[in-house]
Design an enzyme around this catalytic site. Structure first.
Site, PDB file in Angstrom:
ATOM      1  N   GLY A  49     -36.477 -31.918  34.856  1.00 33.40           N
ATOM      2  CA  GLY A  49     -36.284 -33.179  35.239  1.00 33.40           C
ATOM      3  C   GLY A  49     -36.667 -33.480  36.472  1.00 33.40           C
ATOM      4  CD  GLN A  54     -36.258 -34.267  42.552  1.00 33.07           C
ATOM      5  OE1 GLN A  54     -36.260 -34.546  41.305  1.00 33.07           O
ATOM      6  NE2 GLN A  54     -36.851 -33.064  42.737  1.00 33.07           N
ATOM      7  CB  CYS A  92     -33.939 -28.511  43.452  1.00 33.98           C
ATOM      8  SG  CYS A  92     -34.196 -30.282  43.609  1.00 33.98           S
ATOM      9  CG  LEU A  93     -39.073 -29.473  40.163  1.00 37.27           C
ATOM     10  CD1 LEU A  93     -39.691 -30.593  39.387  1.00 37.27           C
ATOM     11  CD2 LEU A  93     -39.786 -28.237  39.934  1.00 37.27           C
ATOM     12  CG  HIS A 135     -30.367 -31.347  39.315  1.00 37.72           C
ATOM     13  ND1 HIS A 135     -30.272 -30.119  40.073  1.00 37.72           N
ATOM     14  CD2 HIS A 135     -31.310 -31.951  39.909  1.00 37.72           C
ATOM     15  CE1 HIS A 135     -31.073 -29.867  40.963  1.00 37.72           C
ATOM     16  NE2 HIS A 135     -31.970 -30.993  40.906  1.00 37.72           N
ATOM     17  CD  GLU A 136     -33.426 -34.173  37.804  1.00 40.87           C
ATOM     18  OE1 GLU A 136     -33.817 -34.733  38.823  1.00 40.87           O
ATOM     19  OE2 GLU A 136     -33.615 -32.974  37.511  1.00 40.87           O
ATOM     20  CG  HIS A 139     -32.562 -35.291  42.742  1.00 42.94           C
ATOM     21  ND1 HIS A 139     -32.865 -35.083  44.144  1.00 42.94           N
ATOM     22  CD2 HIS A 139     -32.696 -34.467  42.109  1.00 42.94           C
ATOM     23  CE1 HIS A 139     -33.217 -33.810  44.017  1.00 42.94           C
ATOM     24  NE2 HIS A 139     -33.103 -33.401  42.717  1.00 42.94           N
TER      25      HIS A 139
HETATM   26 NI    NI Z   1     -33.796 -31.404  41.914  1.00 39.03          NI
END
Ligand code: NI
Length: 216
Positions: A49, A54, A92-93, A135-136, A139
């Site tokens: 995701g 991000q 998380c990226l 999670h997304e 963000h």
């Molecule tokens: Ni993340």
């Protein structure tokens, strides 16, 4: 389509990760390009995701690609209901090299728009989809999973390469019901079906999927 650089917490340009993202008013061509780029970026990472902040775009857009359902984009999404608690592991990226353990909801209901601007509602339960949705959407509210940790002992550094073998572990469940009683039954979105039924009775459920710890 293009792979866009992912903003990393602690590096220049990371302030966008902490902002409340803005709602999208018009799903024009530039937004469609953005969504395509988000898909390409999350696949290249790889992750499950990605939220627009991000990649430095402070808009309420997320993309999710998990094994349970076809990949989809969600615009102006919000969690409208959630219930239960489960102990999961995630990464998380934007926080590479780490993952943590935290509580997520067992069941999640989300509403938003699809990329054509049609209202959609998604119900997920006890699966990676439910976790990724929370999670997304976090963000887009400037919230990161590290904000939800019970303490620093729940954050772990990971070895390079280990991220490729990721997992969600549900080790405990405490039922905390936040759902209003008697609420109208929600329709599932076409192409986005409900997640797998709860399997939390299985001790130490281990669900392995590619790149899960780099969730997004
Ligand atoms: Ni993340």
């Amino acid at each position: 389509m293009a792979i866009r650089p992912i903003r990393i917490l602690g590096e220049p340009g990371d302030d966008v990760l902490r902002q409340q993202a803005q709602a999208v008013d018009l799903l024009d061509g530039s937004i469609q390009v953005l969504i395509d780029d988000m898909f390409e970026t999350v696949r290249a990472a790889p992750g499950v995701g990605l939220a627009a902040p991000q990649i430095g775009v402070p808009l309420r857009i997320v993309v999710i690609e998990v094994p349970e359902v076809p990949a989809f984009a969600l615009i102006n999404a919000e969690v409208v209901r959630h219930s239960g608690r489960r102990w999961v592991e995630e990464g998380c990226l934007s926080i590479p090299g780490y993952r943590g353990e935290l509580f997520r909801s067992v069941k999640v209901t989300v509403k938003g728009l699809d990329r054509q601007g049609r209202p959609i509602r998604i119900r997920a339960g006890d699966d990676l989809l439910a976790q990724a949705l929370e999670h997304e959407i976090d963000h887009t509210n400037g919230l990161l999973y590290i904000d939800l940790l019970g303490g620093p002992e729940h954050l772990h550094g990971i070895e390079r390469g280990e991220a490729a073998v990721a997992e969600v572990e549900s080790e405990s469940q405490e039922t905390v019901d936040h759902e209003p009683r008697g609420a109208a039954r929600q329709q599932t979105t076409r192409g986005v079906r409900r997640g797998v039924p709860p399997r939390l009775m299985t001790a130490r459920l281990r669900l392995r999927t590619p790149a899960l710890s780099k969730s997004g």
